[in-house]
Design an enzyme around this catalytic site. Structure first.
Site, short mmCIF file in Angstrom:
data_model
loop_
_atom_site.label_atom_id
_atom_site.label_comp_id
_atom_site.label_asym_id
_atom_site.label_seq_id
_atom_site.Cartn_x
_atom_site.Cartn_y
_atom_site.Cartn_z
CG ASP A 546 10.32 -11.83 22.20
OD1 ASP A 546 8.93 -11.61 22.32
OD2 ASP A 546 11.12 -10.86 22.71
CE LYS A 617 18.53 -9.83 17.23
NZ LYS A 617 18.06 -9.29 18.75
CG ASP A 784 9.15 -11.96 15.77
OD1 ASP A 784 8.43 -10.98 16.28
OD2 ASP A 784 10.17 -12.10 15.29
#
Length: 855
Positions: A546, A617, A784
């Site tokens: 990732d 986040k 991603d």
């Protein structure tokens, strides 16, 4: 026969023979049946909905009045007829006001009580609801008039007691309106609300007749016909022959527009251009390589030379998959029992509590305590409604996912067709079950081709398992934030628990504590295979690597940003950088400083303990994709609600958190800006370019390094909503009507996220292209997050870095974007373009040595 006819006939014969040869293959015959099934499923779904909405008889013999105006053809007719109908009503009222001689119309005084657009909508809706029944004209006119009367009375009720009206509507939203009207009248009488004198039957008839006449004269959808029944004549309203034929054709075409796209049991047709890839038979031609309706763009794609793009998409859809039987058995069993094992969605619907008793209807009569009780009840009910809606949706997805997995579990291999969005991001066309799904959806799938682990595969399988666990439930160690060797060591230290889980998942529910529990369970099973067979074990699960806040990785790379690049692991270091924690620390430091100066809200956040890495986040992740400070505030409010944390305002009262989250959003925004300065500069510059381009009414185009053409062409749309109160809901759905003019606001706000999305799509395709050259053939890619076999990951790990580094070393993507602007803009507008952001000094070759760039 002419010579050219012979050539055509021979070509047809060759094509027929090719199809016949294909269908002689059992796998192709199976695919033919599957695609036929997908089409049939879509047809059944369309007709089931249409039948339920149209008048008829239910299975238990009861008459169903229906709501035909909500069928797809009727909705389209309503859209087309609304403006002509509204104009007809306006003309009717203007003629009545002109003072010219003529019969005074009883309808005028009533039509003036409702705006023309609402009257037009309600009339058309009534007529379309009776589309299939050919109603008696007199009865239909009275119904139209009564509908308008109901609208007037509801608006009057709303002015006097809006809260009471909302309560009635919420209570009876599933009731028929006849019952709803009775309740309304009783409550109005008891509350002393004057709804005015009811319309006589004659008044309702006259009003409805005037409106029906306008429908017939101005829309052409309906006609009035006279039928003789014995000695009597009956006037009926029915759709014109042209309207009926239009609806019939619309139904016949619409039924094929909603197939259920599912996996293929043979390799999809390869993409050789913008069309022709994907399915083979009944769904052939249903997919386009790029989801974009712009015909000019689609034509231009035919002339584009983009071999890397096509090769990458074909590699994705050529990857063979199979169902993981262990995961399917457990997910299916849990889903059918309503269990939330491993984080499966909750299916039980929350009961809605009744409103607090003894609270007066009028706000002025309530005490402050009663008002707070009512406010708290409304807030809790709103949350419960939203949770129930989400649960219903998630339950449907889970059920459909399990059903598809069970249907394909006997297949030796199946495939997912892929397409691109207008930015070049790749998505599987299949619904519900696919490699880009949630945790349990991914866990249900594994590569159909098994590959030995080899020398390094076990290490990467272990790293994958530690990443899936996330935070260790016994030590609290953040495994996916540690060194790669630490992750391997953790798996070795916990091998006994991993093997026990693989042997008896239901007896060892330790795996349910993982961040990605179902994928972790699949890993446990594979690790048991490795322990039993060693490096010769043939692994099937995708091992994922990732990106570290991938959007900021792209902005940092294109601008050679040392500060931002260091924060998102473009530079080698001993331990992974954690930009989310870095922003969190800075936001807490600002709050501490503000609290020391007497800021009560800042002190509240410090005392709450809620400001942590998880809270920061999402704002950090979404910033490179266009999220602004107000968007961050929304994210924080939702996060607090999911955590069940209540916020106390400066006055010591329970708050909805809106103002308090506004403060924290500002602190996070400022902290983030100090870390990713260059990314902000790039985003601002792109937006300025888009704004200038929009003044010329020009869409924006740019080409990615692998040759994909992006077209951003947002047109002005407006949402039209006729605000009716009938039956306690807004019947008219939001209608998006596109104009010729560009939307300057959407062009400007969309360009930065679209640009970086196009770059991450390009990076993925370049990685696939490079990997194919090195013998890697199976891919599970999600923007991603890149995955392949564990045995190939050692090479894949290196190629991800090499392809990314070369992408930005060999291409100055902002300079290319500027060149496209120069080609499109006039000299006057070119002079307005701001200077490009000044790049930093980041050495992109360092990416190749960064363990934590993708890990």
């Amino acid at each position: 026969m002419q010579p050219n006819e012979a050539i055509v006939d021979q070509a047809l014969l060759t094509a027929i023979e090719a199809v016949a040869t294909e269908l002689s293959d059992p796998a192709m015959e199976r695919q033919f049946d599957l695609e036929s099934e997908m089409v049939e499923n879509g047809k059944h779904r369309y007709w089931d909905r249409a039948t339920k909405l149209r008048p008829g008889v239910t299975e238990d013999g009861h008459r169903r009045s229906g709501e035909e105006s909500r069928t797809a053809p009727s909705m389209c007719l309503l859209r087309m007829a609304l403006n002509p109908m509204r104009e007809g009503i306006v003309a009717f009222l203007e003629a009545a006001n002109s003072g010219k001689p003529g019969r005074r119309h009883l309808a005028v005084k009533h039509l003036r009580l409702v705006d023309p657009e609402t009257a037009a909508f309600l009339t058309l809706k009534r007529c379309l609801d009776a589309f299939s029944t050919s109603p008696d004209m007199t009865n239909l006119c009275i119904k139209i008039g009564r509908t308008l009367e109901d609208e007037v009375r509801l608006r009057t009720f709303e002015k006097s007691a809006k809260g009471l009206l909302l309560a009635i509507q919420a209570r009876f939203k599933t009731s028929n309106f006849s019952h709803h009207r009775k309740v309304l009248n009783v409550m109005a009488a008891r509350a002393g609300i004057d709804l005015g004198v009811g319309w006589t039957k004659t008044e309702a008839l006259q009003c409805g007749a005037a409106l029906l006449t306008i429908v017939v004269e101005h829309t052409g959808l309906f006609e009035v016909i006279t039928e003789r029944q014995g000695a009597k004549q009956r006037c009926m309203v029915r759709p014109t022959a042209e309207t009926s034929e239009w609806v019939r054709k619309r139904d016949l075409s619409a039924q094929f527009l909603f197939p259920t796209f599912m996996p293929l049991v043979v390799k999809p047709r390869p993409w050789t251009g913008p069309t022709g890839g994907g399915y083979h038979f009944g769904l052939a031609g249903k997919l386009r390589l790029v989801k974009n309706r712009n015909r000019g763009y689609q034509s231009e794609l035919k002339n584009m030379d983009m071999p890397i793009v096509l090769r990458a998409v074909n590699a994705l859809q050529d990857t063979p998959w199979e169902v993981n039987p262990l995961i399917l058995g457990m997910v299916a069993s849990a889903a059918r029992s309503g269990s939330t094992l491993g984080g499966l969605p909750e299916t039980a619907i929350n009961p809605i509590p009744p409103a607090p008793a003894g609270i007066p209807l009028e706000r002025e009569e309530r005490t402050e305590e009663q008002q707070q009780q009512l406010r708290a009840w409304k807030g809790s009910v709103r949350v419960l409604y939203e949770e129930n809606l989400e649960r219903r949706q998630q339950s449907l997805v889970l059920a459909r996912c399990v059903a598809i997995a069970e249907q394909y579990q006997g297949e030796a291999a199946f495939y997912f067709p892929y397409t691109l969005d207008f930015r070049g991001r790749a998505y599987p066309a299949s619904q519900y079950l696919h490699p880009q799904g949630c945790d349990y959806q991914k866990a249900l799938l594994r590569f159909a081709v098994a590959k030995p682990l080899g020398d390094q595969g076990a290490c990467w399988l272990a790293i994958h398992g530690a990443n899936l666990m996330g935070d260790c439930p016994t030590t609290g160690q953040s495994l996916d934030k540690g060194q790669l060797q630490e992750r391997i060591d953790w798996v070795s230290a916990n091998e006994d628990r991993i093997l026990a889980t693989a042997a008896d998942p239901m007896g060892n529910e330790w795996w349910t504590q993982a961040d990605q529990p179902w994928q972790f369970l699949a890993f446990c099973s594979e690790w048991a295979g490795y322990v039993a067979e060693g490096n010769a074990f043939k692994s099937r699960i995708p091992v994922a690597l990732d990106g570290s806040c991938n959007g900021l990785q792209h902005f940092s790379a294109m601008l050679r940003d040392e500060v931002g690049g260091a924060a998102v692991n473009l530079i080698p270091r001993d331990r992974p950088a954690d930009i989310y924690m870095e922003v969190c620390r800075k936001a807490l430091a600002q709050a501490a400083s503000d609290a020391a100066e007497g800021n009560v809200t800042a002190a509240m956040w410090l005392a709450s303990g809620e400001v942590d890495r998880d809270m920061c986040k999402q704002p950090v992740m979404t910033m490179p994709y266009g999220s602004k400070q107000y968007g961050i505030r929304d994210q924080l409010v939702n996060k607090l609600r999911k955590r069940g944390h209540s916020v106390t305002s400066d006055a010591g009262e329970e708050s909805d958190g809106w103002a308090e989250c506004g403060y924290l959003a500002g602190a996070i925004w400022t902290s983030l800006g100090s870390v990713v300065i260059k990314a902000r500069e790039a985003m601002d510059w792109l937006q300025a370019c888009a704004a200038i381009s929009a003044t010329q009414e020009l869409p924006i185009t740019w080409e990615t390094p692998d040759g994909f053409l992006v077209l951003q062409d947002y047109r002005i749309t407006y949402e039209k909503q006729v605000d009716t109160k009938v039956a306690g809901k807004l019947y008219w759905p939001k209608l998006r009507e596109e104009k010729e003019a560009l939307s300057k606001q959407r062009q400007q706000s969309g360009v930065a996220p679209n640009f970086v999305h196009s770059m991450d799509g390009c990076a993925m395709r370049l990685c696939i292209d490079t990997s194919l050259d090195h013998g890697i053939e199976n891919f599970a890619m999600i923007h991603d997050s890149y995955a392949t076999h564990a045995g190939d990951t050692e090479v894949f790990f290196r190629l991800i870095r090499t392809s990314f580094s070369r992408m930005y070393s060999d291409h100055d993507v902002l300079a290319s974007f500027m060149a496209d602007m120069v080609r499109q803009l006039t000299p006057e507008n070119l002079a307005l373009l701001p200077p490009m952001p000044v790049p930093g000094n980041l050495d992109l070759s360092l990416v190749e040595g960064s363990d934590f760039f993708f890990a």
